[in-house]
Write a protein that holds these residues in place. Sequence first.
Motif, PDB file in Angstrom:
ATOM      1  N   ASP A 442       0.829  -1.209   0.000  1.00 50.17           N
ATOM      2  CA  ASP A 442       0.000   0.000   0.000  1.00 50.17           C
ATOM      3  C   ASP A 442       0.864   1.260   0.000  1.00 50.17           C
ATOM      4  OD1 ASP A 442      -2.312  -1.495   0.148  1.00 50.17           O
ATOM      5  OD2 ASP A 442      -2.337  -1.487   2.338  1.00 50.17           O
ATOM      6  N   GLY A 443       0.218   2.369  -0.378  1.00 48.37           N
ATOM      7  CA  GLY A 443       0.855   3.670  -0.230  1.00 48.37           C
ATOM      8  C   GLY A 443       1.937   3.925  -1.245  1.00 48.37           C
ATOM      9  N   SER A 444       3.155   4.131  -0.732  1.00 50.70           N
ATOM     10  CA  SER A 444       4.271   4.539  -1.587  1.00 50.70           C
ATOM     11  C   SER A 444       5.452   3.606  -1.369  1.00 50.70           C
ATOM     12  CB  SER A 444       4.692   5.974  -1.263  1.00 50.70           C
ATOM     13  OG  SER A 444       3.601   6.869  -1.396  1.00 50.70           O
ATOM     14  N   LEU A 445       6.031   3.167  -2.469  1.00 54.89           N
ATOM     15  CA  LEU A 445       7.243   2.351  -2.403  1.00 54.89           C
ATOM     16  C   LEU A 445       8.383   3.251  -2.877  1.00 54.89           C
ATOM     17  CD1 LEU A 445       8.493  -0.395  -1.839  1.00 54.89           C
ATOM     18  CD2 LEU A 445       8.015  -1.047  -4.198  1.00 54.89           C
ATOM     19  N   PHE A 446       8.987   3.967  -1.919  1.00 52.30           N
ATOM     20  CA  PHE A 446      10.066   4.889  -2.251  1.00 52.30           C
ATOM     21  C   PHE A 446      11.206   4.642  -1.281  1.00 52.30           C
ATOM     22  CE2 PHE A 446       7.929   6.761   1.201  1.00 52.30           C
ATOM     23  CZ  PHE A 446       8.689   7.758   1.764  1.00 52.30           C
ATOM     24  N   ALA A 478      12.639   5.457  -8.106  1.00 55.20           N
ATOM     25  CA  ALA A 478      13.697   4.578  -8.606  1.00 55.20           C
ATOM     26  C   ALA A 478      14.194   3.634  -7.520  1.00 55.20           C
ATOM     27  CB  ALA A 478      14.847   5.414  -9.159  1.00 55.20           C
ATOM     28  N   THR A 479      14.317   4.154  -6.289  1.00 58.86           N
ATOM     29  CA  THR A 479      14.780   3.299  -5.190  1.00 58.86           C
ATOM     30  C   THR A 479      13.772   2.194  -4.911  1.00 58.86           C
ATOM     31  OG1 THR A 479      15.935   5.180  -4.208  1.00 58.86           O
ATOM     32  CG2 THR A 479      15.549   3.271  -2.791  1.00 58.86           C
ATOM     33  N   GLY A 480      12.495   2.541  -4.921  1.00 58.59           N
ATOM     34  CA  GLY A 480      11.464   1.539  -4.685  1.00 58.59           C
ATOM     35  C   GLY A 480      11.449   0.481  -5.764  1.00 58.59           C
ATOM     36  N   ALA A 481      11.584   0.899  -7.026  1.00 60.74           N
ATOM     37  CA  ALA A 481      11.604  -0.069  -8.127  1.00 60.74           C
ATOM     38  C   ALA A 481      12.831  -0.957  -8.036  1.00 60.74           C
ATOM     39  CB  ALA A 481      11.579   0.667  -9.467  1.00 60.74           C
ATOM     40  N   ARG A 482      13.966  -0.355  -7.689  1.00 57.38           N
ATOM     41  CA  ARG A 482      15.197  -1.139  -7.557  1.00 57.38           C
ATOM     42  C   ARG A 482      15.079  -2.145  -6.409  1.00 57.38           C
ATOM     43  NH1 ARG A 482      19.060  -3.579 -10.172  1.00 57.38           N
ATOM     44  NH2 ARG A 482      20.995  -3.764  -8.986  1.00 57.38           N
ATOM     45  N   THR A 483      14.467  -1.720  -5.304  1.00 56.78           N
ATOM     46  CA  THR A 483      14.266  -2.626  -4.174  1.00 56.78           C
ATOM     47  C   THR A 483      13.332  -3.768  -4.550  1.00 56.78           C
ATOM     48  OG1 THR A 483      14.586  -0.802  -2.622  1.00 56.78           O
ATOM     49  CG2 THR A 483      13.473  -2.764  -1.787  1.00 56.78           C
ATOM     50  N   LEU A 484      12.312  -3.471  -5.341  1.00 63.13           N
ATOM     51  CA  LEU A 484      11.391  -4.509  -5.795  1.00 63.13           C
ATOM     52  C   LEU A 484      12.122  -5.518  -6.674  1.00 63.13           C
ATOM     53  CD1 LEU A 484       8.422  -5.214  -5.451  1.00 63.13           C
ATOM     54  CD2 LEU A 484       7.929  -3.920  -7.535  1.00 63.13           C
ATOM     55  N   LEU A 508       4.380   1.192 -14.909  1.00 62.79           N
ATOM     56  CA  LEU A 508       4.929   0.112 -15.722  1.00 62.79           C
ATOM     57  C   LEU A 508       6.287   0.466 -16.311  1.00 62.79           C
ATOM     58  CD1 LEU A 508       4.523  -2.698 -16.901  1.00 62.79           C
ATOM     59  CD2 LEU A 508       3.308  -1.648 -18.832  1.00 62.79           C
ATOM     60  N   SER A 509       6.440   1.683 -16.809  1.00 62.47           N
ATOM     61  CA  SER A 509       7.694   2.037 -17.491  1.00 62.47           C
ATOM     62  C   SER A 509       8.876   2.020 -16.541  1.00 62.47           C
ATOM     63  CB  SER A 509       7.566   3.418 -18.147  1.00 62.47           C
ATOM     64  OG  SER A 509       7.281   4.410 -17.179  1.00 62.47           O
ATOM     65  N   VAL A 510       8.723   2.579 -15.327  1.00 68.24           N
ATOM     66  CA  VAL A 510       9.853   2.597 -14.391  1.00 68.24           C
ATOM     67  C   VAL A 510      10.178   1.179 -13.913  1.00 68.24           C
ATOM     68  CG1 VAL A 510       8.454   3.015 -12.314  1.00 68.24           C
ATOM     69  CG2 VAL A 510      10.831   3.754 -12.366  1.00 68.24           C
ATOM     70  N   VAL A 516      12.402  -4.900 -12.925  1.00 69.18           N
ATOM     71  CA  VAL A 516      11.447  -5.683 -12.133  1.00 69.18           C
ATOM     72  C   VAL A 516      10.813  -6.783 -12.989  1.00 69.18           C
ATOM     73  CG1 VAL A 516       9.288  -5.605 -10.829  1.00 69.18           C
ATOM     74  CG2 VAL A 516      10.970  -3.754 -10.586  1.00 69.18           C
ATOM     75  N   ILE A 517      10.391  -6.417 -14.191  1.00 69.98           N
ATOM     76  CA  ILE A 517       9.707  -7.383 -15.056  1.00 69.98           C
ATOM     77  C   ILE A 517      10.672  -8.483 -15.496  1.00 69.98           C
ATOM     78  CG2 ILE A 517       8.284  -7.650 -17.104  1.00 69.98           C
ATOM     79  CD1 ILE A 517       7.137  -5.792 -14.922  1.00 69.98           C
TER      80      ILE A 517
END
Length: 548
Positions: A442-446, A478-484, A508-510, A516-517
């Motif tokens: 939920d919320g923000s993944l940052f 970017a940090t959240g996507a990298r962590t994912l 989707l793009s980030v 991640v994909i």
Amino acid sequence: MNVPSGSLRSLLPRRQDYTAFRRSWRRDLVAGVTVAIVALPLALAFGVSSGMGAEAGLVTAIVAGLVAAVFGGSPVQVSGPTGAMVVILGPIVVAHGVGSVVVISILAGVIVLLAGVMRLGRTVSYIPWPVIEGFTVGIGVIIFLQQVPGAVGVSGAAHSTNALVAAVQSVMSASWPAALLPLGVVASVAVLMLALGRISGRLPASFIAIAVVTMGASLLSLPIDAIGELPQSLPAPSLPVVDVGTLPSLLAPAFAVAALAAIESLLSARVAASMSDTDPVDADRELFGQGLASIASGFFGGMPATGAIARTAVNVRSGARTRASAIVHSLALLAVVYLAAHVVAVIPLAALSGVLMVTAARMISPTVVRQVLRSTRSDAIVFVVTALVTLSFDLIVAVGIGIAVAGFFALRALSAASGVHREELPGPPVVGDERIALFRIDGSLFFGAAERILDRISAHAGIEVVILRLSQLQLIDATGARTLTQLVTALERRGITVLIKGIRPEHLSVLERLGVISSLRHPRHLFVEVDAAIAHARSHISRTAARG
């Protein structure tokens, strides 16, 4: 810098600026004269308080006020010298001399003008309210303290050190009981202004108080310092003498002045827009106009200008509808220079100190201070820190630190509102469901929340399939996507299959760019519906059990 001509054209004056003038010319004329009466003592006082002299304050009100009225982005804004600018100019005068302010005015004007051309006008909306109020309180206290030397008849101490230290030193070194005379003038001005304000808010209290005290001092032949002789005409514009060797040392003060001019002008324009039902403020054009105003002021020997909230409020309350009222204000002050300079010359300096002391006190609203302190603990801390840093160090540093502290609390609150929750699988339980974990993020993944979410998911044991529901994710950086990506990779490395459900289109793009994909075991492990993801997970568990 390549700026489209159409973009520049939108920053220039246009005929539509005066479409309402035919209907409102009487109100604009009255408002302009009223504001000029209010602005005259303030312009003189700010000029003296800055260390540049009364003439510089008057020139700034006339030249910068006229240019900003024509080119600015607010139809009712009145510009000129302000208390906040005086606070930042005082130490510059001490460090670099009076002549440096003219150069700094031009440099700062160019910076503000370019900020308007680059469309940076909206950035002021990111300054939190507690920062603005802390900034205002700090400025009010400094302006009051800066008038203490003049109030006790001590000259040259206002900007030599910290304002509080200078005030204490002035009181200690004053010639008592001779200092009671200027102190009595200050008290008389303050009492008159406060009394007139109680009678009617429409009276030009500062102008009347200055006039009464000046006549009294002249009739009684009081031995008290006055403004002194002023030029009886506007000085001719000229290029300032620039020492190339000292120019680098003026760049930092110029940027500080530019930042203050931009912030104060846009805040003032925003307040004016809330008080009036005229056209909305064009923030970028306002910066462009304020930049031109400071440049023009510098060429005439004045100082940097900003939108003046007190004079702007008087303008609106007096019925102003178009920028013609601010133009009239400047022309009325120009008439004072040509027709009444000899009268202005006999105004006691202590009377100007009294005007600024009352003005400074009015900047601090006890009601607003109580509201900020009672709002939330984080807002109260931001307010107090900003006010203390303003008093102790520098105005621009105070705004920067205030925004940083507010940002810290905002990120902490955003991080606390973000989380990962393990959900029960919907529908009747199936054998093997205990080896499937459904997590909703939920919320923000940052960057403030990513590490905590990673630890939470990785802590679960005995899991063979993890389903990540991202449909409730509002923000990802970017940090959240990298962590994912790291989470998916780590889980897959441990033999745990990861399925992702409900990626929002804007994310989707980030997620693709940061891997991640591609970190998923198979492209078919992306799902739109949770039921399909759960069915795939159960199928995977069944196949694994059959092979075992």
